[in-house]
Design a protein around this motif. Structure first.
Motif, short mmCIF file in Angstrom:
data_model
loop_
_atom_site.label_atom_id
_atom_site.label_comp_id
_atom_site.label_asym_id
_atom_site.label_seq_id
_atom_site.Cartn_x
_atom_site.Cartn_y
_atom_site.Cartn_z
N ASP A 64 0.87 -1.18 0.00
CA ASP A 64 0.00 0.00 0.00
C ASP A 64 0.91 1.23 0.00
OD1 ASP A 64 -2.05 1.77 0.21
OD2 ASP A 64 -2.56 1.30 2.30
N PHE A 65 1.00 1.91 -1.13
CA PHE A 65 2.00 2.96 -1.30
C PHE A 65 1.46 4.32 -0.86
CE2 PHE A 65 3.04 -0.38 -4.39
CZ PHE A 65 4.30 -0.72 -3.92
N THR A 66 1.51 4.57 0.45
CA THR A 66 1.06 5.83 1.03
C THR A 66 2.19 6.84 1.01
OG1 THR A 66 1.75 5.17 3.25
CG2 THR A 66 -0.48 4.56 2.56
N THR A 67 1.89 8.06 1.45
CA THR A 67 2.90 9.11 1.55
C THR A 67 4.03 8.67 2.48
OG1 THR A 67 1.29 10.86 1.14
CG2 THR A 67 3.33 11.50 2.24
N ASN A 68 3.67 8.09 3.61
CA ASN A 68 4.69 7.62 4.55
C ASN A 68 5.54 6.51 3.94
OD1 ASN A 68 4.11 9.38 6.63
ND2 ASN A 68 2.63 8.01 7.61
N ALA A 69 4.93 5.69 3.08
CA ALA A 69 5.69 4.65 2.40
C ALA A 69 6.73 5.26 1.47
CB ALA A 69 4.75 3.74 1.61
N LEU A 70 6.34 6.31 0.75
CA LEU A 70 7.28 7.02 -0.13
C LEU A 70 8.47 7.56 0.66
CD1 LEU A 70 5.29 9.23 -2.69
CD2 LEU A 70 6.84 7.36 -3.18
N MET A 71 8.15 8.25 1.77
CA MET A 71 9.19 8.86 2.58
C MET A 71 10.08 7.79 3.20
SD MET A 71 8.96 12.07 2.20
CE MET A 71 10.14 12.52 3.46
N THR A 72 9.51 6.66 3.60
CA THR A 72 10.30 5.57 4.19
C THR A 72 11.29 5.01 3.18
OG1 THR A 72 8.50 4.99 5.70
CG2 THR A 72 10.14 3.30 5.26
N ILE A 73 10.85 4.79 1.95
CA ILE A 73 11.75 4.30 0.90
C ILE A 73 12.90 5.28 0.70
CG2 ILE A 73 11.96 3.80 -1.57
CD1 ILE A 73 9.04 2.84 -1.49
N ALA A 74 12.55 6.57 0.64
CA ALA A 74 13.57 7.60 0.38
C ALA A 74 14.57 7.69 1.54
CB ALA A 74 12.89 8.94 0.15
N VAL A 75 14.07 7.66 2.77
CA VAL A 75 14.96 7.79 3.94
C VAL A 75 15.87 6.57 4.05
CG1 VAL A 75 14.98 7.79 6.46
CG2 VAL A 75 13.47 9.35 5.23
N ILE A 76 15.30 5.36 3.90
CA ILE A 76 16.13 4.15 3.96
C ILE A 76 17.14 4.14 2.81
CG2 ILE A 76 16.08 1.63 3.77
CD1 ILE A 76 13.38 1.68 5.23
N GLY A 77 16.70 4.57 1.65
CA GLY A 77 17.60 4.64 0.51
C GLY A 77 18.73 5.62 0.72
N ALA A 78 18.42 6.79 1.26
CA ALA A 78 19.46 7.79 1.52
C ALA A 78 20.46 7.25 2.53
CB ALA A 78 18.81 9.07 2.05
N THR A 79 19.98 6.54 3.54
CA THR A 79 20.88 5.92 4.52
C THR A 79 21.76 4.88 3.83
OG1 THR A 79 19.22 6.24 6.24
CG2 THR A 79 20.99 4.68 6.70
N GLY A 80 21.17 4.13 2.91
CA GLY A 80 21.92 3.07 2.23
C GLY A 80 23.04 3.59 1.35
N ILE A 81 22.91 4.78 0.78
CA ILE A 81 23.96 5.33 -0.08
C ILE A 81 24.91 6.23 0.71
CG2 ILE A 81 22.56 5.18 -2.16
CD1 ILE A 81 22.04 8.17 -1.97
N GLY A 82 24.83 6.14 2.07
CA GLY A 82 25.79 6.83 2.91
C GLY A 82 25.44 8.26 3.26
N GLU A 83 24.21 8.69 3.02
CA GLU A 83 23.83 10.07 3.33
C GLU A 83 22.94 10.09 4.57
OE1 GLU A 83 22.40 12.27 0.00
OE2 GLU A 83 23.91 11.46 -1.37
N LEU A 84 23.50 9.58 5.68
CA LEU A 84 22.76 9.46 6.91
C LEU A 84 22.37 10.82 7.48
CD1 LEU A 84 21.59 7.58 9.04
CD2 LEU A 84 23.80 7.60 10.20
N SER A 85 23.27 11.79 7.42
CA SER A 85 22.95 13.12 7.95
C SER A 85 21.81 13.75 7.16
CB SER A 85 24.19 14.02 7.90
OG SER A 85 24.63 14.21 6.57
N GLU A 86 21.80 13.54 5.83
CA GLU A 86 20.70 14.05 5.00
C GLU A 86 19.38 13.37 5.38
OE1 GLU A 86 20.23 16.07 2.32
OE2 GLU A 86 22.20 16.63 1.54
N ALA A 87 19.45 12.06 5.63
CA ALA A 87 18.25 11.32 6.02
C ALA A 87 17.69 11.85 7.34
CB ALA A 87 18.57 9.84 6.14
#
Length: 759
Positions: free
Chosen positions: A212-235
């Motif tokens: 179920d692709f809600t707004t929070n789902a979008l933000m969760t994908i983006a935050v986890i993704g940003a953490t995964g590429i090493g941009e933890l401070s940005e996340a």
């Protein structure tokens, strides 16, 4: 029971079926389906507003058996399906509401669940043998939101959201000081992200598990993704800004419900009840019909009831708009939500708190989902495919950019995650419900309770306005319009004598004369003849007040129920002609509505009376001697030419109100039929509210269009900017939340649309 040529029509009471079940669409269908298959039943009509089930039964069938079976089915529906409404806290956008709905609907024993973001309410239908309200509330809390039953005593939520945000900011600042590359810095950034984004991450992961692709789902994908590429401070910055935006938005949305704040604040949380001879303090929800309730001086009345002991004045202005306190004494009806003045009262409760006019009025103000606007439904359907499309586009971009080496993998993923953040549909999804809730709150400020955005949307399209006469365009009570004097009598003397006689009667005509006269003279040996008049002795002389036949008036003139004669032993003294008092604002309102469309007056009064009345108000079309059934048929016919609004007193106009596209009950505080059947209830009986409602409906349309255009345009510009330039994640979140806040602020402008202006 009525017998026709072919079938028998019978009615069965819905007594015992809770109001929530009677007006529940699912229960309505269950009841209809089960009763319709009974042997001999050819037609079924469930009329919850009348509290009846109407059946057409074949004369060959066993009518008594059909009646008993119908009563049994009603009992089974009442016992098998429970309903509860909850107040929900912590929702950031309408897709949070969808997340809650899906989780609760998945519980064992839950048949249906709906969540209204703008009203912060959740309605659940469930099997009480399989689950409970505590289980349902716990499930809501498990995914990060608060839940309490609608009629439970409200407890302060505190400032937990702001405390969490402050803690996250502090952790982020300390992480920056110790160094982003150090182990301590990484841990602190992660903690900042978790503290500020816990609710969003929990809701997003829950949604992703269900695809179920809600707004929070979008933000969760983006935050986890940003953490995964090493941009933890940005996340961490993203979650902090997202939490800040949601906190500000929640505060703004709460202001849209501020119109009922005065009513909510006036509701007592407990009351003094006499049980077993002792006065005890109980919660208002625990008061039962028949309980003796003590109401102190200058206190709120907790439940609907009848005065058992005491006399004084009650202020019902919050419910009726009546500026002057009303006198009450033993036997007087008192509504919950009103307040006593300088005298205490003892009441016999006639209803439970949640069945009172006050509690149901609060529900009506907040029920923005009862008749949802068509535009709102369109945007909701749009959002269902919008978010998956955004995810697909972001994934496609990342794959194409990496596959064709358009940029580095890290850069491509950064831009894809940026797209997910900036494309969140929150601003678009809230653009209508927040505006609608604000408009409904604005309407309540001038005494109009509106059942949803669909009603306001329909009002702006109305082509024909239909008005009842008595109680709608006039005040319900009679007034003295003319006094004709005979035998040289003075006006003062005639009024003094007539007032003294009238004071001994409770007939509406007598009360009108008594109000006009304000006589201080007392009549002795009075005798009232029902339907004829009253006679009495004043200063040793015998007088009569009443019909021409009763008074034996020498100059009877016209003879009708609104002409009253005063005579003594020597003949006629005066003739009183009474009529309905036209509301001061009626002519102005009708003139304004006629300039925009068609206005028709329907009345059960005599032809000549209605003609004179219509002429006095400048109304060109009218129909007289019309029964309540004929009013409904007239409205049905008028609808062929376009949407129709019907304004009536909510008492004998129920059928016409139900038939109209917009049914408006005037001055109907405490009228159960009006509260259930009308789309709009004008509690303060002010016709000027109709002009204000038309004005408000048009303002709502403008604001909604502005919100939608602004939301879509800014999203396009932000996405284009992100494709052209490599921008930081915080810009995407700031842009998205900024648009949401601006849309909410624009909606709040509707709070000012409360002036009595012509449409």
């Amino acid at each position: 029971m009525a017998v026709g040529s072919r079938e028998v029509t019978v009615t069965v009471s819905l007594q015992g079926l809770p109001r929530e079940s009677a007006f529940c669409e699912a229960c309505f269908e269950r009841l209809t389906e089960r009763v319709s298959i009974l042997a001999g039943v050819s037609r079924i009509e469930v009329a919850p507003e009348k509290g009846q089930v109407i059946l057409d039964v074949s004369p060959e069938a066993n009518v008594e058996a059909v009646l008993e079976s119908t009563k049994r089915i009603i009992r089974e529906v009442a016992s098998g399906f429970s309903h509860e409404t909850f107040r929900i806290g912590g929702m950031d956008c309408p897709q949070c509401a969808e997340d809650i709905r899906a989780r609760v609907a998945s519980l064992d024993g839950v048949f249906s669940c709906s969540v209204d973001f703008a009203a912060a309410r959740m309605s659940v239908e469930y099997d009480a043998t399989s689950t409970s309200t505590d289980d349902i509330a716990s499930e809501v809390r498990r995914i990060g939101y608060s839940a309490r039953r609608l009629h439970d005593i409200e407890r302060p939520e505190g400032n937990r959201d702001w405390i969490a945000l402050g803690g996250a900011v502090a952790l982020y600042l300390v992480a920056g000081l110790v160094g982003a590359e150090t182990t301590a810095g990484i841990v602190l950034f992660a903690l900042a992200m978790l503290v500020s984004g816990a609710r969003m991450l929990r809701s997003g992961l829950s949604s992703l598990v269900r695809f179920d692709f809600t707004t929070n789902a979008l933000m969760t994908i983006a935050v986890i993704g940003a953490t995964g590429i090493g941009e933890l401070s940005e996340a961490a910055v993203v979650t902090i800004l997202y939490r800040l935006g949601n906190n500000l938005q929640n505060r703004a949305v709460q202001r849209t419900r501020a119109a009922i704040g005065q009513l909510v604040a006036s509701a007592p949380k407990s009351a003094q009840v006499v049980r077993n001879g002792d006065a005890i303090e109980v919660a208002v929800a625990g008061i039962a019909p028949g309980d003796l309730v003590h109401v102190r001086s200058f206190s709120a009345v907790p439940v609907d009831g009848v005065v058992e002991d005491g006399a004084g004045y009650v202020d019902a202005s919050l419910l009726t708009g009546e500026s002057e306190p009303q006198a009450v004494s033993p036997g007087s009806r008192v509504l919950a939500g009103s307040s006593t003045t300088d005298a205490p009262l003892t009441l016999v409760a006639t209803k439970k708190y949640h069945d009172t006019t006050f509690a149901r009025t609060l529900e009506l103000i907040e029920e923005g989902d009862t008749k949802r606007a068509h535009r709102e439904q369109v945007i909701e359907r749009l959002s269902r495919w919008y978010t998956p499309t955004v995810i697909l586009l972001a994934l496609t971009y990342a794959l194409v950019a990496i596959g064709f080496q358009l940029e580095t993998p890290t850069g491509a993923l950064h831009r894809a995650f940026w797209l997910l953040m900036v494309a969140c549909p929150c601003a678009l999804v809230i653009s209508i419900p927040v505006a609608v809730t604000t408009a409904i709150g604005a309407a309540s400020r001038f005494g109009a309770l509106v059942k949803g955005g669909g009603v306001l949307e329909a009002l702006e399209r109305v082509k024909t306005w239909v008005f009842d006469k008595t109680g709608t365009l006039t005040y319900s009570r009679l007034v003295v319009e003319e006094i004709v004097l005979h035998r040289g009598a003075s006006r003062e003397t005639a009024l003094e004598i007539a007032g003294a006689l009238a004071a001994a009667s409770n007939h509406p005509v007598a009360r009108a004369i008594a109000r006009e006269a304000k006589s201080r003279v007392v009549a002795n040996e009075t005798r009232e003849v029902p339907g004829a008049g009253i006679e009495g002795n004043i200063h040793g002389r015998q007088y009569r007040l009443g019909s021409a036949a009763f008074t034996e008036a020498a100059q009877p003139g016209e003879s009708d129920a609104r002409t009253v004669y005063l005579t003594d032993e020597d003949g006629s003294i005066a003739t009183f002609r009474l009529g309905e008092q036209v509301k001061a604002e009626a002519r102005e309102v009708l003139k304004a509505l006629q300039a925009e469309g068609r206005v028709l007056l329907l009345s059960g009064d005599q032809q000549e009376n209605v003609r004179r009345f219509a002429d006095s108000l400048g109304v060109q079309e009218f129909r007289a001697a019309v029964s309540p059934v004929e009013k409904a048929e007239a409205v049905k016919e008028l609808k062929k030419a376009g949407p129709v609004a019907m304004a009536g007193d909510g008492v004998n106009d129920v059928a016409a109100l139900l038939e109209a596209d917009v049914g408006i009950a005037m001055g109907a505080a405490g009228t159960d039929a009006a509260l259930e059947c009308a789309d709009v209830v004008v509690l303060n009986d002010d016709l000027g509210a109709l002009s204000s409602l038309v004005r408000l409906s048009r303002a709502l349309r403008r604001v909604v269009i502005q919100n939608i255009v602004f939301s879509l345009l800014t999203k396009v510009l932000l996405v284009a900017a992100g494709v052209i330039w490599p921008l930081s994640f915080w810009i995407a979140v700031a842009g998205d939340m900024g648009v949401s806040l601006l849309v909410t602020a624009n909606s709040l402008r509707l709070r000012g649309e409360t002036s009595r202006a012509d449409p």
